[in-house]
Motif scaffolding. Structure first.
Motif, mmCIF file in Angstrom:
data_model
loop_
_atom_site.group_PDB
_atom_site.id
_atom_site.type_symbol
_atom_site.label_atom_id
_atom_site.label_comp_id
_atom_site.label_asym_id
_atom_site.label_seq_id
_atom_site.Cartn_x
_atom_site.Cartn_y
_atom_site.Cartn_z
ATOM 1 N N ILE C 496 15.810 32.993 35.653
ATOM 2 C CA ILE C 496 15.734 34.050 36.654
ATOM 3 C C ILE C 496 14.967 33.484 37.844
ATOM 4 O O ILE C 496 13.868 32.950 37.683
ATOM 5 N N VAL C 497 15.567 33.595 39.019
ATOM 6 C CA VAL C 497 14.875 33.153 40.225
ATOM 7 C C VAL C 497 14.548 34.378 41.055
ATOM 8 O O VAL C 497 15.372 35.277 41.195
ATOM 9 N N SER C 498 13.353 34.432 41.558
ATOM 10 C CA SER C 498 13.023 35.553 42.438
ATOM 11 C C SER C 498 12.033 35.073 43.478
ATOM 12 O O SER C 498 11.690 33.889 43.542
ATOM 13 N N LEU C 499 11.586 36.001 44.260
ATOM 14 C CA LEU C 499 10.620 35.643 45.300
ATOM 15 C C LEU C 499 9.758 36.844 45.641
ATOM 16 O O LEU C 499 10.112 37.994 45.368
ATOM 17 N N GLY C 500 8.632 36.544 46.230
ATOM 18 C CA GLY C 500 7.769 37.560 46.820
ATOM 19 C C GLY C 500 7.426 38.690 45.882
ATOM 20 O O GLY C 500 7.129 38.503 44.700
ATOM 21 N N GLY C 501 7.527 39.890 46.428
ATOM 22 C CA GLY C 501 7.069 41.078 45.719
ATOM 23 C C GLY C 501 7.910 41.470 44.518
ATOM 24 O O GLY C 501 7.588 42.441 43.827
ATOM 25 N N CYS C 502 8.966 40.721 44.223
ATOM 26 C CA CYS C 502 9.736 40.980 43.005
ATOM 27 C C CYS C 502 8.934 40.561 41.772
ATOM 28 O O CYS C 502 9.291 40.934 40.641
ATOM 29 N N ASN C 503 7.916 39.781 41.987
ATOM 30 C CA ASN C 503 7.237 39.130 40.871
ATOM 31 C C ASN C 503 6.783 40.054 39.747
ATOM 32 O O ASN C 503 7.136 39.835 38.581
ATOM 33 N N PRO C 504 5.995 41.097 40.020
ATOM 34 C CA PRO C 504 5.519 41.914 38.896
ATOM 35 C C PRO C 504 6.672 42.509 38.094
ATOM 36 O O PRO C 504 6.615 42.516 36.851
ATOM 37 N N ALA C 505 7.706 42.966 38.775
ATOM 38 C CA ALA C 505 8.832 43.570 38.061
ATOM 39 C C ALA C 505 9.545 42.523 37.219
ATOM 40 O O ALA C 505 9.950 42.780 36.082
ATOM 41 N N VAL C 506 9.708 41.340 37.759
ATOM 42 C CA VAL C 506 10.392 40.281 37.005
ATOM 43 C C VAL C 506 9.572 39.886 35.786
ATOM 44 O O VAL C 506 10.096 39.760 34.675
ATOM 45 N N ARG C 507 8.286 39.731 35.965
ATOM 46 C CA ARG C 507 7.438 39.328 34.843
ATOM 47 C C ARG C 507 7.479 40.394 33.737
ATOM 48 O O ARG C 507 7.585 40.077 32.562
ATOM 49 N N GLU C 508 7.394 41.627 34.143
ATOM 50 C CA GLU C 508 7.437 42.704 33.146
ATOM 51 C C GLU C 508 8.803 42.738 32.456
ATOM 52 O O GLU C 508 8.891 42.892 31.227
ATOM 53 N N ALA C 509 9.847 42.561 33.241
ATOM 54 C CA ALA C 509 11.198 42.591 32.679
ATOM 55 C C ALA C 509 11.398 41.449 31.698
ATOM 56 O O ALA C 509 11.983 41.623 30.625
ATOM 57 N N VAL C 510 10.904 40.286 32.037
ATOM 58 C CA VAL C 510 11.067 39.130 31.156
ATOM 59 C C VAL C 510 10.368 39.385 29.823
ATOM 60 O O VAL C 510 10.897 39.081 28.751
ATOM 61 N N ALA C 511 9.192 39.998 29.910
ATOM 62 C CA ALA C 511 8.469 40.327 28.677
ATOM 63 C C ALA C 511 9.270 41.328 27.850
ATOM 64 O O ALA C 511 9.429 41.174 26.634
ATOM 65 N N ALA C 512 9.801 42.335 28.518
ATOM 66 C CA ALA C 512 10.556 43.366 27.803
ATOM 67 C C ALA C 512 11.832 42.780 27.206
ATOM 68 O O ALA C 512 12.207 43.082 26.066
ATOM 69 N N LEU C 513 12.506 41.916 27.961
ATOM 70 C CA LEU C 513 13.732 41.297 27.463
ATOM 71 C C LEU C 513 13.427 40.403 26.266
ATOM 72 O O LEU C 513 14.179 40.362 25.285
ATOM 73 N N ALA C 514 12.304 39.710 26.359
ATOM 74 C CA ALA C 514 11.909 38.824 25.261
ATOM 75 C C ALA C 514 11.752 39.630 23.985
ATOM 76 O O ALA C 514 12.113 39.178 22.883
ATOM 77 N N GLU C 515 11.212 40.835 24.105
ATOM 78 C CA GLU C 515 11.062 41.679 22.914
ATOM 79 C C GLU C 515 12.417 42.004 22.300
ATOM 80 O O GLU C 515 12.516 42.213 21.092
ATOM 81 N N ARG C 516 13.443 42.036 23.147
ATOM 82 C CA ARG C 516 14.788 42.274 22.618
ATOM 83 C C ARG C 516 15.486 40.968 22.247
ATOM 84 O O ARG C 516 16.691 40.933 22.036
ATOM 85 N N GLY C 517 14.727 39.879 22.311
ATOM 86 C CA GLY C 517 15.302 38.606 21.918
ATOM 87 C C GLY C 517 16.077 37.907 23.031
ATOM 88 O O GLY C 517 16.769 36.927 22.810
ATOM 89 N N ILE C 518 15.956 38.424 24.253
ATOM 90 C CA ILE C 518 16.647 37.776 25.382
ATOM 91 C C ILE C 518 15.616 36.939 26.135
ATOM 92 O O ILE C 518 14.714 37.481 26.766
ATOM 93 N N ILE C 519 15.740 35.625 26.015
ATOM 94 C CA ILE C 519 14.692 34.745 26.528
ATOM 95 C C ILE C 519 15.128 34.112 27.844
ATOM 96 O O ILE C 519 16.204 33.519 27.935
ATOM 97 N N ALA C 520 14.266 34.236 28.840
ATOM 98 C CA ALA C 520 14.599 33.678 30.148
ATOM 99 C C ALA C 520 13.461 32.822 30.688
ATOM 100 O O ALA C 520 12.291 33.153 30.511
ATOM 101 N N ASP C 521 13.831 31.722 31.322
ATOM 102 C CA ASP C 521 12.873 30.990 32.143
ATOM 103 C C ASP C 521 12.828 31.681 33.502
ATOM 104 O O ASP C 521 13.814 32.292 33.913
#
Ligand SMILES: Cc1ncc(C[n+]2csc(CCOP(=O)(O)OP(=O)(O)O)c2C)c(N)n1
Ligand SMILES: Cc1ncc(C[n+]2csc(CCOP(=O)(O)OP(=O)(O)O)c2C)c(N)n1
Ligand code: SF4
Ligand code: SF4
Ligand SMILES: [Mg+2]
Ligand SMILES: [Mg+2]
Lengths: 350, 605, 605, 350
Positions: C496-521
């Protein structure tokens, strides 16, 4: 002075010459701060159009960006409006006018919109004598961006945050006079009695009519130390000339004593009667108007009223020799030279 | 070896000394001899006293791109002698003013020096110092008439036309012409091996510059309001528009103008006027160049978002910044395609010659009104300011403007309520209403957030709904812009994509490459957004060379982003020094790329 | 179910009624309780009387992106009751002013209605009508203190600090607060299941908005000249800069200003002033938003081509045109990257939070002077105007500005001759000289064609030589811009590539996805041009989702054009309605894309 | 009137106070048209700097775009120059001045550059009283783009192509006066005797000095029908005030009869002596200056000379309370508050 009001409760709910009531000249609810001077100007505009019996769909209302520039939504809902970009209304109005000279153009701007980012366009709209009413709702600040000084803020004026302005003000009235504007007036948002006749005269003027309206910003520029507050303005206001506008169509006798009034016949045939508050004031003498302004400015007074009008003005279309039919309405058949002309022309391209 | 109707000249002059007239006469005379010819004016950003060059290419094959080899150079500027002598191809000739001896250092054994004592000749004939300077140009024209075998009758005819009302001037011209001619006949072996011979290749053709053609297109499109601010190389668009309007647009009864041309105070005002006039129902346009495009950015975004038609002619010059104002480039493609902050996309048209300036100018108005959005006509200095031999312009008197969806008073009267931004049609365009028509059509146009009913909004979904429609609308325009011009060959190894003024050079290059057995299909795009044909062409080729005149491969960028073609197969050929493109640039570019590719495949890992 | 330190509130107010103060106090109190918190101010483009919302999210996990589910809504605006009631998540609660009965239509059986007679309470306590309105806000704050278990001592402390010099006001606040508090304690079961409990997660943290941090960065970078034109949401950059300068930049001896802040007449003048000041050797900057960027276009091109440093802070808002001035977006990426006509490319920096606004503001000046070119700091309304919990800012007193290659009087004196644009260093930058230093350094800066010696030129090769170096210079900056922040996981399926103020949402989403077994760099880019790490990350993933807040996938465009990654693998997740990004947007976007992909592979032809 | 020339052949090849000859104040060869008025202005600038003995590297010369704007290349080669963008020189000069108040700023512009695209920036540079000399090389046309009318073209003026201008001219002098400019002068490119002293006075003025120089365009505006041609200008020129500038450092007695001259002490201590061509002329009375201008304009005369100067002017830096040390030269150590201050500040961010 306006004509005396008849003895009915809602005089303006009576239909005007074209059968509309004042309600028909209103727009949507204002979203400005309660008490904003701009709302009073809106009310005066509503009344002016109503009294002039202008058909709403023949009005085009334009503005830039700012609290003042929002106001065209608040009047004449039945007219087309254009809330354009910051400082660019003059050029857009110029183009609009070029396309259709048959409409009545009213442009609303702020002191920020007109005297900073838009001053180049304002200057050149004046120079072209575009046929329109141009109102500056002048509060000495940038209202919508929360109270920075505008270029009309007086030296020494204090902002709400406590800063003191140190740059000299640009006075749109004297600027316009210097640039050869053909109708220049100033009034105060709180003085509808003066403002309405001025607006009516300005709307009937053929050419660029600049009306600078001191219109206090209750939120950012109505505190002590401000020189555009209600209090300050009321104190320092000098009514130089009061104008009573009488449309030609329903000319009536008004009770002006002869000798104290001077009449200016406008291009559409209507007449503005000016009361000389000062004996030597002549609103057709640009040179002396300027001295007058300066004189009163030096006395700390704000000269208001219809300050200058040029009866001989030729507007942008006269100057450009444009045809009378609105350009936007000329049928294509009249505009296209056709294939024969093209063939003929191309003989010269060899 | 005698070469008939296939050579190139370069005339080196000082600007402001009146050479343009002589050079133009030469070009025009060749054209009237029925021979395909092109003239490239390489002039400085200055009014008087600096070097200026005029290049004439004569090509019986109809190749009108700039030539890089000069068979004959006319060296009239002592300051640039050095450079000019070098430019003569080996075996060619140099004509110079032999009133003064030539610097020995300039000698070249492989070329012929043709000395004509132009100053002396003119000083003998004329007394006025201005005339002496001006007439030197006509004198060398006289020599060229002899050397190249120009039809003297045609020259006479041209002078007759040009000075029909100025007899004295015509006489002066004749005398100077004759002096140069006689001297050449007397002293040189006339004509030279490079020479002219009448053809009939220009019979249904005209000689016209792009700016004139653009202006004519605007007249025929029915534009009534034009606003502009002077800037090279676009100024002559408005000069021509003014002239045509004066000729064709006076009301026959009143003598008044059925048009209004406004010289604005700057480009911000010019585009503002166009937007105001278009908003109010007139067809309106502005013409400008790069710096003007930058200045118009904010209002272009307003027109995009508020959906107001606007036609913007950008006669491109070499950027960035002031750059080289009298040099050509195709450097504003991206600046126009995505002009303004926020998410914006515009319609672009790319004429390749003056004839297309005419037709695409008309298309620009139709598209702007049909899609209610700004449309850019991207011409350039080479197309706009040089005279091109073009097919005669045709006009179909049945043409009527496509004004798009505009509601009349009757329609409005019948409507329950008018909403500005819905319902949308298959182009994703909603109907607009014009001021002054009907109170029911009254609408408050704004560049601030609005919903599909036209109301002010700050609500995400409502805002997005309109923005999404605008994106769809832009995509829909792909079907409406002029289709690309595609030339397919049997067994083409690759494709070449180009645009605008690259066309003659690309066509010539493709022909030359074909002679070497290198076969290419070509596609010249004429509009953005790109339609299906563009997609199909790209899909059909494994390798595509994109030829354009800018540093940053702007057309390639647009193709990459706005088609589905994988970017890897798009290779760039970029020429951006500011002079018109020549076929050699393209040939060299293609062969270099091909070599690189085969080298690449040899070392493939 | 009790949920401690993990819930979201929404406060619905009318703007201009003084709610900001109460809402800010609440946020600050939670912060001082050591609990990660974020506040998003969703305000209208208007001064008084329109709906405005403030959202507070409390997250013990430190997730500070915008929440979309509200456990408690404080409905203070009768006009938006309808919408506000709907926003309460099932099982949540709504606090309203019960001075008036609630419309029966608004009833919802699945949520709790907490009526507090705020107006009545305040009318009883206060007589002044202004005070009655203002204090209602403090009264609901009082109720919230009881309902959420806010530490009353901290509230007291805050009021003490805030009104240290205004005792009467402090008393009023106390009385209103108490009234709301008492009412809640008396009538409701306090605290609610959603409640606060002290933590120590904010100890080395500060609460700061991005514009303040940017201004502070400019102060620490040594900027002395600032020019601007007011525009939401960038205005507070300059307000803060002014305040910091007043505090830190008065000359201790003379009391005079070691800075000069110019409120320009418009954005064209603002950037002109910055360019003039930078040309003259000062560190100078401007701050603006989208419309300002459009207006600055022409002069940005001048600075690019003449190689003059300039720092431009763009606090992005929702475009195009005036758009939604009080809504956030990342819509100016392309407008900034390629600002101006002709071939131009600029350096961009993308801070993700206020702390980075500080560090990247400093980097912006260093880069602008090192590369002698405009540098854009691309913040946005969400970062710029909302208070964020950030790590405490650190300062290394050993820092010294990188002024780039500037020649001093001594160096100039020793030179045979100074040439502005050569020789170049490994960054492809040549040394500049400043006015006033030495006559030998005298140089004529121009935006017109120039050669590598700095002389005027219209010669293609000379022009091209400089343009090519500028392209190399831009590429060289890829090594110098801040590296991306990359988080790698074991067995990541995609990036997942993002920038700027997307960061908190992306970080939270990655954590949530990881809980569902979807792993992203993940990779968050921080600067353009893109460097090797960006290339490597893209190369290392078959599938990359690009998360950004605009319609046209502007970051994806930039990645496509300016890296070697095939565009096919870059998929967009776009959210652009104007409100700050929430993790749900990202999660939904990713899962939708993944489903599409697997659907696609199922039907693969 | 200038001081009498000494009896030597090349007086200006003699070194000035800092040992430089007039050659040291020249620039590269002009590429303007032979006979262009702008070249004469260049020559006057060269002489002014030479006579003032200004060190070349302490001069910053700026311009917009146009033939006029090319001229900074043609004078003081040893000074930094900036040929910027069309109409944007005022803002760039303002920023430059903000960064380094110790240099002497000279901006060269044209009537197109200043009165159309650049008028907003000009107006606001005047308003800020940026310390600089601002020259408008006024030819009534756009020279570089080949002869369109500029906003200073007079009504009725004919272009080379035969078009007649119908829009009123903007007079930069009266505009500047109206806007509160602190130094306003007008001269003629062909009149070096008047121009040099004016330029010297303007260069020594602290604040914004506007000098409008009528500078005929021989190529596009020197034909019959033009009102900015050499012929027309020579005919209609009225020398209102001639200024002889005497730098304080080398004050000498000049042969002005007492009673016919009035002295103005400039901020750097130097003195301008003004000769009253008309008895009632006082260049410090803004009000009367304006009337005077108007008077002469109505007579078809071009009032030239040093028309107005304000001795009390405070420039942009005074107004902004900027420190005396050029901002660009303050060491970083003085600018950075350091880590301790940052830590302290952050206590308030909690
Ligand atoms: C190009 C651009 N720059 C800045 C702004 C921000 N802006 C909006 S309104 C305004 C000033 C309004 O002041 P004024 O015209 O006096 O109107 P008022 O609000 O005082 O009535 C500014 C600077 C903008 N909208 N566009
Ligand atoms: C943004 C922009 N618009 C237009 C131009 C084209 N242009 C160059 S010079 C000029 C006018 C110059 O007129 P003036 O300032 O009077 O100078 P003059 O040549 O008469 O001395 C114009 C319009 C430009 N360079 N940049
Ligand atoms: S901020 Fe001022 S100008 Fe704007 S609406 Fe409120 S009172 Fe009026
Ligand atoms: S065109 Fe006119 S202004 Fe330009 S250099 Fe020639 S004479 Fe001077
Ligand atoms: Mg205002
Ligand atoms: Mg000029």
């Amino acid at each position: 002075m306006p004509s005396p009001k008849p003895n009915v409760v809602h005089p303006h709910l009576r239909p005007n010459q074209i059968g509309l009531t004042i309600r028909d000249y209103e727009g949507s609810m204002s979203t400005l701060c309660a008490g904003c001077g701009h709302d009073s100007v809106t009310a005066a505009i509503v009344r002016s159009f109503y009294e002039l019996s202008t058909p709403p769909h023949l009005i085009a209302k334009l503005s830039g960006i700012g609290c003042s520039s929002k106001t065209p939504t608040y009047f004449v809902g039945g007219a087309h409006g254009f809330n354009s970009a910051h400082g660019r209304m003059p050029s857009i109005a110029t183009g609009a006018n070029a396309a259709n000279r048959a409409l009545t153009y009213i442009g609303i701007s702020g002191d920020g919109d007109s005297l900073s980012i838009g001053i180049g366009q304002l200057v050149h709209a004046i120079r072209r004598n575009v046929d329109m009413l141009y109102i500056i709702e002048n509060n000495g600040v940038y209202g919508l961006t929360k109270g920075q000084f505008s270029a009309s803020a007086d030296i020494g004026s204090k902002s709400k945050r406590g800063e003191v302005n140190r740059f000299g003000p640009i006075d749109p009235v004297s600027l316009a006079l210097d640039l050869g504007a053909t109708f220049v007036a100033r009034s105060f948002s709180g003085d509808k009695e003066q403002l309405v006749p001025i607006l009516k005269a300005a709307l009937s003027h053929k050419g660029f009519a600049l009306v600078d309206v001191i219109s206090p910003c209750v939120t950012f520029n109505d505190h002590e130390g401000s020189t555009k507050s209600y209090l300050y303005t009321r104190k320092h206001l000098l009514q130089l000339i009061s104008a009573d506008f009488v449309p030609f169509a329903r000319e009536i006798t008004v009770d002006y004593a002869p000798g104290t009034a001077t009449s200016v016949r406008l291009h559409d045939g209507s007449v503005v009667r000016l009361r000389k508050v000062e004996a030597d004031y002549d609103p057709t003498d640009r040179q002396r108007v300027a001295s007058h302004l300066e004189l009163h400015r030096n006395r700390g007074e704000i000269a208001t009223g219809l300050l200058f009008v040029d009866k001989q003005a030729s507007d942008m279309h006269d100057t450009s020799k444009t045809t009378e039919v609105p350009l936007a309405q000329i049928p294509y058949e009249k505009l296209c030279p056709g294939s024969a002309k093209l063939d003929e022309l191309q003989k010269t391209f060899r | 070896m005698i070469r008939i109707n296939d050579f190139a000249l370069k005339l080196a002059n000082v600007n402001g000394t009146g050479s343009a007239s002589a050079n133009g006469l030469l070009m025009q005379a060749i054209f009237r001899m029925g021979i395909p010819v092109s003239g490239k004016n390489l002039f400085p950003s200055n009014i008087q006293g600096l070097p200026t060059w005029y290049e004439v290419r004569v090509s019986k094959h109809g190749h009108t791109a700039r030539a890089l080899d000069y068979d004959l150079v006319i060296a009239m500027n002592a300051e640039t002698y050095g450079r000019d002598v070098k430019e003569v191809r080996s075996g060619g000739a140099l004509l110079y003013d032999s009133s003064w001896p030539l610097d020995a250092e300039l000698a070249r054994p492989d070329i012929t020096f043709l000395g004509v004592p132009l100053a002396k000749l003119c000083n003998e004939i004329f007394t006025d110092s201005r005339e002496r300077i001006l007439m030197k140009n006509i004198a060398y024209l006289g020599s060229l008439v002899a050397l190249l075998d120009v039809d003297m009758a045609i020259i006479d005819e041209l002078l007759q036309e040009k000075f029909s009302k100025k007899k004295a001037l015509r006489d002066s011209n004749h005398r100077a012409l004759r002096a140069g001619y006689d001297f050449a006949i007397e002293h040189f072996d006339c004509p030279l091996p490079i020479r002219l011979e009448k053809m009939t290749a220009t019979d249904d053709r005209i000689l016209i510059d792009g700016n004139t053609a653009t202006a004519l297109g605007c007249v025929y499109a029915g534009a009534t309001v034009a606003a502009w601010y002077p800037i090279t190389p676009s100024t002559s668009v408005m000069d021509a528009f003014k002239e045509f309007c004066a000729a064709y647009r006076k009301d026959p009864e009143t003598g008044k103008n059925n048009y209004c041309i406004l010289q604005a105070e700057d480009e911000l005002a010019a585009i503002g006027m166009v937007i105001g006039a278009s908003w109010n129902g007139a067809r309106a346009f502005t013409s400008t160049s790069g710096p003007g495009i930058s200045l118009m950015g904010e209002l272009i975004g307003l027109a995009y978002y508020a959906e107001i038609p606007a036609v913007i002619v950008d006669v491109q010059r070499t950027g960035p910044s002031t750059g080289m104002p009298t040099r050509t480039q195709q450097g504003d493609i991206l600046a126009c395609a995505y002009a303004s902050h926020g998410d914006t996309k515009h319609i672009l048209l790319f004429p390749s010659d003056p004839a297309e300036c005419f037709t695409l100018a008309i298309a620009a108005f139709d598209l702007a009104e049909r899609f209610q959005t700004p449309v850019f006509l991207l011409s350039d200095l080479d197309i706009g300011m040089n005279d091109w031999v073009c097919p005669r312009l045709k006009w179909d008197d049945a043409y009527r403007p496509n004004r798009g969806r505009v509601l009349g008073a009757d329609e409005l009267e019948k409507m329950a309520k008018f909403y500005r931004y819905s319902p949308e049609n298959e182009d994703h365009v909603a109907a607009r209403s014009l001021p002054g028509v009907h109170s029911k059509g009254a609408f408050f146009t704004r560049g601030s957030g609005h919903n599909k009913l036209g109301g002010y909004t700050e609500i995400p979904d409502e805002y997005q709904e309109v923005m999404d429609r605008l994106a769809r609308k832009h995509r829909a325009a792909a079907r409406a812009v002029p289709a690309p011009i595609i030339h397919k060959q049997v067994d083409a190894a690759f494709g070449i994509v180009s645009l605008g003024g690259c066309n003659p050079a690309v066509r010539e290059a493709v022909a030359a490459l074909a002679e070497r057995g290198i076969i290419a299909d070509t596609m010249r795009v004429r509009g953005f957004p790109f339609g299906e044909e563009v997609e199909a062409f790209l899909a059909a080729h494994d390798q595509v060379f994109v030829v354009e005149q800018n540093r940053d491969a702007q057309l390639r960028t647009l193709l990459t982003m706005e088609t589905s073609a994988p970017k890897e197969k798009l290779k760039s050929i970029l020429v951006y020094g500011g002079f018109p493109l020549s076929s050699r640039h393209v040939i060299d570019g293609v062969t270099a790329q091909l070599e690189q590719r085969s080298a690449g495949s040899r070392v493939a890992r």
